[in-house]
Write a protein that holds these residues in place. Sequence first.
Motif, PDB file in Angstrom:
ATOM      1  N   SER A 114     -10.485 -13.019   2.495  1.00  0.00           N
ATOM      2  CA  SER A 114     -10.987 -12.624   3.808  1.00  0.00           C
ATOM      3  C   SER A 114     -12.217 -13.476   4.128  1.00  0.00           C
ATOM      4  O   SER A 114     -12.765 -14.163   3.267  1.00  0.00           O
TER       5      SER A 114
ATOM      6  N   SER B  38      -6.835 -13.531   4.127  1.00  0.00           N
ATOM      7  CA  SER B  38      -6.313 -12.179   3.946  1.00  0.00           C
ATOM      8  C   SER B  38      -7.018 -11.276   4.932  1.00  0.00           C
ATOM      9  O   SER B  38      -8.070 -11.621   5.466  1.00  0.00           O
ATOM     10  N   GLN B  39      -6.433 -10.126   5.205  1.00  0.00           N
ATOM     11  CA  GLN B  39      -7.114  -9.170   6.075  1.00  0.00           C
ATOM     12  C   GLN B  39      -8.171  -8.404   5.307  1.00  0.00           C
ATOM     13  O   GLN B  39      -9.140  -7.938   5.863  1.00  0.00           O
ATOM     14  N   LYS B  40      -7.924  -8.276   4.007  1.00  0.00           N
ATOM     15  CA  LYS B  40      -8.891  -7.532   3.199  1.00  0.00           C
ATOM     16  C   LYS B  40      -8.905  -8.067   1.783  1.00  0.00           C
ATOM     17  O   LYS B  40      -7.864  -8.124   1.137  1.00  0.00           O
ATOM     18  N   GLY B  41     -10.076  -8.433   1.311  1.00  0.00           N
ATOM     19  CA  GLY B  41     -10.248  -8.728  -0.096  1.00  0.00           C
ATOM     20  C   GLY B  41      -9.586 -10.012  -0.558  1.00  0.00           C
ATOM     21  O   GLY B  41      -9.095 -10.829   0.223  1.00  0.00           O
TER      22      GLY B  41
ATOM     23  N   SER C 107      -1.168  -2.553  -3.216  1.00  0.00           N
ATOM     24  CA  SER C 107      -2.226  -3.278  -2.522  1.00  0.00           C
ATOM     25  C   SER C 107      -3.166  -2.258  -1.918  1.00  0.00           C
ATOM     26  O   SER C 107      -2.811  -1.093  -1.754  1.00  0.00           O
ATOM     27  N   GLN C 108      -4.373  -2.717  -1.580  1.00  0.00           N
ATOM     28  CA  GLN C 108      -5.285  -1.800  -0.899  1.00  0.00           C
ATOM     29  C   GLN C 108      -4.958  -1.704   0.573  1.00  0.00           C
ATOM     30  O   GLN C 108      -5.221  -0.713   1.218  1.00  0.00           O
ATOM     31  N   LYS C 109      -4.394  -2.781   1.092  1.00  0.00           N
ATOM     32  CA  LYS C 109      -4.070  -2.794   2.515  1.00  0.00           C
ATOM     33  C   LYS C 109      -2.857  -3.664   2.767  1.00  0.00           C
ATOM     34  O   LYS C 109      -2.842  -4.828   2.386  1.00  0.00           O
TER      35      LYS C 109
ATOM     36  N   SER D 265       0.852  -1.183   0.000  1.00  0.00           N
ATOM     37  CA  SER D 265       0.000   0.000   0.000  1.00  0.00           C
ATOM     38  C   SER D 265       0.897   1.245   0.000  1.00  0.00           C
ATOM     39  O   SER D 265       2.105   1.164   0.219  1.00  0.00           O
TER      40      SER D 265
ATOM     41  N   ARG E 261     -15.175 -12.839   4.476  1.00  0.00           N
ATOM     42  CA  ARG E 261     -16.463 -12.543   3.845  1.00  0.00           C
ATOM     43  C   ARG E 261     -16.774 -13.474   2.678  1.00  0.00           C
ATOM     44  O   ARG E 261     -17.897 -13.552   2.207  1.00  0.00           O
TER      45      ARG E 261
END
Lengths: 348, 348
Positions: free
Chosen positions: B105, B139-142, A139-141, A105, B107
């Motif tokens: 993640s 993953s933490q996100k996405g 990366s987004q995060k 990121s 979700r």
Amino acid sequence: MIEDKTPQRTSLSDLGEFGLIKHLTANFEINQPSTLKGIGDDAAVLDFKDKKAVISTDLLIEGVHFDLAYMPLRHLGYKSVVVNLSDIYAMNAKPTQITVSVAVSNRFPLEALEELFDGIALAAKEYNVDVIGGDTTSSQKGLIISITAIGEADEEELVYRNGAKTTDLLVVSGDIGAAYMGLQVLEREKQVFQVNPNNQPDLDAYTYIIERQLRPEARKDIRTLLHALEIKPTSMIDISDGLSSEIMHLCKQSGVGCNLYEDKLPLDPQLISVCEEFNIDSTTVAINGGEDYELLFTISMNDFDKIKGNPNFSIIGHMVQESEGIHLITRADTKIPLKARGWNALEQ
Amino acid sequence: MIEDKTPQRTSLSDLGEFGLIKHLTANFEINQPSTLKGIGDDAAVLDFKDKKAVISTDLLIEGVHFDLAYMPLRHLGYKSVVVNLSDIYAMNAKPTQITVSVAVSNRFPLEALEELFDGIALAAKEYNVDVIGGDTTSSQKGLIISITAIGEADEEELVYRNGAKTTDLLVVSGDIGAAYMGLQVLEREKQVFQVNPNNQPDLDAYTYIIERQLRPEARKDIRTLLHALEIKPTSMIDISDGLSSEIMHLCKQSGVGCNLYEDKLPLDPQLISVCEEFNIDSTTVAINGGEDYELLFTISMNDFDKIKGNPNFSIIGHMVQESEGIHLITRADTKIPLKARGWNALEQ
């Protein structure tokens, strides 16, 4: 004289992707005869001639596999390479090349990526592998690292997970459990730091176990050692998820059971004292901890004399009929079924 | 009868990592003679005999490389494979194996990952490559996808980026720019949807360009076509970042310049009409758009007769001395220096 203590921060966007790759990979030399073409084309080109090629890959995610609060980027780069090479050694093969893909990121300046790639370059040098390709992206995060390792071996050298036979001996290199307890110490210090940032931790009593966590080494020596001893393992795996989990893999794929002896588990004295301090059972840590990157393998009983007393190896059990199951034989001589819990289970 | 329209959602944690890998990779067959060992050990084992091995890798991040708002997971899986195979074809090699690592993640339910792996399996089947390894993690996100492709070629077949000579012809397969405009249409529909979720988009006029974006194909036919025409390109690259960016790569690595002719650019009629609708210059799109996954290559002038009039190829320019630079020759016969702007530049 006044020293400028402001760390230098160069924005990644100043360089652009191609400039960034060029900058970060400038130190990567090509040394392997099998590397015909490294970084800089659509793909790398390898020449294995009459050898077999061996491939392994890992994806490492910030917050899942590592915490930058206590993991220096240089160590992270080093460790990312090592965990992949460990898989190649676990095939009884010799690693020769790696590809490295990194997503970051915007919060990471160029200097942070340089640290990471310094660690990658150091590991590549230490293990004599060529960095032949990869990808850098945003990366987004957080930070994401994907490494693929390539190795070579003669067909008759290769050791799979499925070759263990009943009566084979179960052997592990080095000692186990330390990386897990190293992480516990680091987690505790992180919490102390969050409460009191001025607290200076004294980690002298934990140097070995912390190093096992932050800067593990892959057992590149085992292949040579076994070759010198004229031993070819019947099955082999590296210890990433934890001893019990890896034993289950060997047993399942080989169609055998196993008796593991508690009193044979190789534990470092520092690990034992830290387990006492944390009031955690050291056997549980040795069996269910992970990230030791030692090699776990089985050998024929006929090879017992070649390996007994060798300080690099511990004979920790033997394989039995599949129907007998997989058990830990405790010091009190009770038989407990082994469960594959791995890394995360301990933290609950 | 009342139909249960609630989609089935199975939590990933119910399966565990090893169960998940086993479940998702159950459909992956081994067909390549060079695959000695696929998924299920520390590493895969490949046997290239006297062929050279070719390796390429890509890291794809949700929100950076794809948007699940309009990218169905099955298409995403398919495309993730295709973009890597395209790099192997760009070496004039034949892809043989891939490794697939995925981080998700919480979700994402199992059914979403199944969709993704269905797409991966379909591409593996379509291009006849074996899926030999990988990694699944959280993953933490996405969603994060890392794919490494392996291919093989005889040494004399391989085509690098650095072989273009002055007077060579510059050739591109298929047509270009459509994938970029497909993305513009999808972005517009997403915005319309956000304002009015009941709006039913009519995308009939955009089918080709949307398919070029969502479900691109790698040009596996070009290798065979060129072989049949008895043409070996002097340099080759695939169009992922955009034509101008790729031309710069070929020129830089080959030490040549280039004249690119605007009136020779192969544009699909649908692309032209959508560019008019969006009031965007189609030449700009063709030059700076990306993700076409066509092959861009140079051939000797002596091969002109073999390729002229072939509907698969367009001769779009020729190489010149490095000192002459890299230019677009417009329809009005003016000479404009080409800049490598690539994908992102257009969106500013």
